[in-house]
Design a protein around this motif. Structure first.
Motif, PDB file in Angstrom:
ATOM      1  N   ALA A 128      67.147 -24.874  25.860  1.00 14.84           N
ATOM      2  CA  ALA A 128      66.716 -26.148  25.377  1.00 14.84           C
ATOM      3  C   ALA A 128      66.825 -27.380  26.472  1.00 14.84           C
ATOM      4  O   ALA A 128      65.543 -27.715  26.814  1.00 14.84           O
ATOM      5  N   ARG A 129      67.341 -27.056  27.446  1.00 18.36           N
ATOM      6  CA  ARG A 129      67.285 -27.853  28.783  1.00 18.36           C
ATOM      7  C   ARG A 129      66.430 -27.858  30.281  1.00 18.36           C
ATOM      8  O   ARG A 129      65.139 -28.476  30.576  1.00 18.36           O
TER       9      ARG A 129
ATOM     10  N   ARG B   2      63.596 -24.900  29.468  1.00 20.21           N
ATOM     11  CA  ARG B   2      62.229 -24.817  28.820  1.00 20.21           C
ATOM     12  C   ARG B   2      62.223 -26.204  27.413  1.00 20.21           C
ATOM     13  O   ARG B   2      61.731 -25.008  25.791  1.00 20.21           O
ATOM     14  N   PRO B   3      62.138 -27.243  27.323  1.00 17.45           N
ATOM     15  CA  PRO B   3      62.429 -27.518  25.973  1.00 17.45           C
ATOM     16  C   PRO B   3      60.537 -27.735  25.533  1.00 17.45           C
ATOM     17  O   PRO B   3      61.162 -27.842  23.860  1.00 17.45           O
ATOM     18  N   GLU B   4      59.922 -27.771  26.205  1.00 15.97           N
ATOM     19  CA  GLU B   4      58.161 -27.286  25.505  1.00 15.97           C
ATOM     20  C   GLU B   4      58.165 -25.955  23.839  1.00 15.97           C
ATOM     21  O   GLU B   4      57.328 -25.782  23.446  1.00 15.97           O
TER      22      GLU B   4
ATOM     23  N   PHE C 104      68.695 -33.489  27.712  1.00 13.78           N
ATOM     24  CA  PHE C 104      68.507 -32.750  26.280  1.00 13.78           C
ATOM     25  C   PHE C 104      67.032 -33.179  26.441  1.00 13.78           C
ATOM     26  O   PHE C 104      67.033 -34.379  25.671  1.00 13.78           O
ATOM     27  N   PRO C 105      65.998 -32.356  25.410  1.00  8.79           N
ATOM     28  CA  PRO C 105      65.233 -33.143  24.698  1.00  8.79           C
ATOM     29  C   PRO C 105      65.635 -33.430  23.117  1.00  8.79           C
ATOM     30  O   PRO C 105      66.271 -32.710  22.698  1.00  8.79           O
ATOM     31  N   PRO C 106      64.458 -34.072  22.367  1.00  8.28           N
ATOM     32  CA  PRO C 106      65.459 -35.131  21.236  1.00  8.28           C
ATOM     33  C   PRO C 106      64.621 -34.333  20.613  1.00  8.28           C
ATOM     34  O   PRO C 106      63.624 -34.946  19.701  1.00  8.28           O
ATOM     35  N   VAL C 107      65.331 -33.003  20.198  1.00 10.29           N
ATOM     36  CA  VAL C 107      65.162 -31.997  19.126  1.00 10.29           C
ATOM     37  C   VAL C 107      66.011 -32.140  18.435  1.00 10.29           C
ATOM     38  O   VAL C 107      66.727 -32.751  18.426  1.00 10.29           O
TER      39      VAL C 107
ATOM     40  N   SER D 179      72.001 -35.101  21.298  1.00  8.79           N
ATOM     41  CA  SER D 179      70.886 -34.944  20.687  1.00  8.79           C
ATOM     42  C   SER D 179      70.243 -36.480  19.087  1.00  8.79           C
ATOM     43  O   SER D 179      70.955 -37.067  19.200  1.00  8.79           O
TER      44      SER D 179
END
Length: 256
Positions: free
Chosen positions: A80-81, A83-85, A187-190, A214
């Motif tokens: 996740a960190r 390749r957040p896309e 960390f992405p906001p997912v 998150s």
């Protein structure tokens, strides 16, 4: 922006098998593509396992929901960190969690690797026996829901025992690498759901910290569960994955 996904990727913890996700797959198969995999050809570094997840997400056309058990949670967070896309959300199933950065031991690492090499020639007998012992210890019912022949065939393969030993040998290094990655990559906001087994390892406080990674994070206690909760409570895991795949719109019972 709310992300949705039509693919759920299930990643097993140490020594786990693809068939351990059968209950989850059955509950999700009508609505999602469910990807499971065995890690015979394990490359036990944090980045390589994170990139394995990235490859599966790219093949699926990403983003995906990753459901990761135990040590595989380290790989999922790194993915996740890095390749957040490609990430729609993470469900961490009684995840391995270390507050402190360990000091990797070359001697301990060597011992695990040598041990794996010594045991693997006897995998036909040792592998299924080890599986039975782990399931008895880490489930509430103390019985294995997997077909006996599937267990015999999978754990009778010496590559499986060598892969598990290699991962144990590299565990401290993977944790240290993840702690370093946390300082470099946000960390992405997912969506993030952390499922905690009250009868599992004493990780509850650490799990609270994971859920806080998150702004959309939640931690959920799974009553009466043990560490292999996805074997006995697949409906809880499937509900969390379904929720994140749909953009995390529902309130999951017990989340906080």
């Amino acid at each position: 922006m709310t992300l949705t996904s039509d693919t759920v990727v299930c990643a097993s913890g140490l020594g786990g098998a693809a068939f351990d996700w059968e209950g989850v797959r059955r509950l999700l198969q009508d609505r999602y593509r469910v990807v499971r995999f065995d890690r015979r050809n394990l490359r036990p570094t944090l980045r390589s396992e994170a990139m394995r997840l990235a490859g599966l997400a790219e093949a699926a056309g990403g983003p995906v929901v990753v459901v990761a058990h135990s040590v595989a949670a380290l790989h999922a967070e790194a993915f996740a960190r890095l390749r957040p896309e490609l990430v729609c959300g993470l469900v961490l199933v009684d995840p391995s969690c270390e507050v402190r950065t360990p000091s990797p031991s070359a001697l301990r690492s060597l011992a695990w690797r040598v041990g794996g090499g010594l045991v693997s020639p006897f995998a036909r007998a040792a592998g299924p026996a080890l599986r039975r012992a782990v399931v008895r210890r880490q489930t509430v019912a103390r019985r294995d829901p997997a077909p006996r022949e599937a267990v015999r065939r999978h754990y009778g393969d010496g590559q499986i025992l060598r892969a598990a030993a290699a991962e144990l040998a590299c565990y401290d290094a993977m944790v240290a690498d993840l702690h370093a990655l946390r300082r470099r990559a946000p960390f992405p906001p997912v969506g993030l759901v952390v499922l905690t087994a009250p009868d599992g390892p004493a990780w509850r406080g650490c799990h609270e910290g994971l859920a806080a990674l998150s702004p959309c994070g939640r931690r959920i206690d799974v009553p009466r569960a043990a560490h292999l909760l996805h074997l006995e409570f697949p409906e809880v895991v499937a509900e969390a994955a379904d929720d994140l795949a749909q953009g995390g719109r529902r309130t999951l019972l017990g989340g906080r």
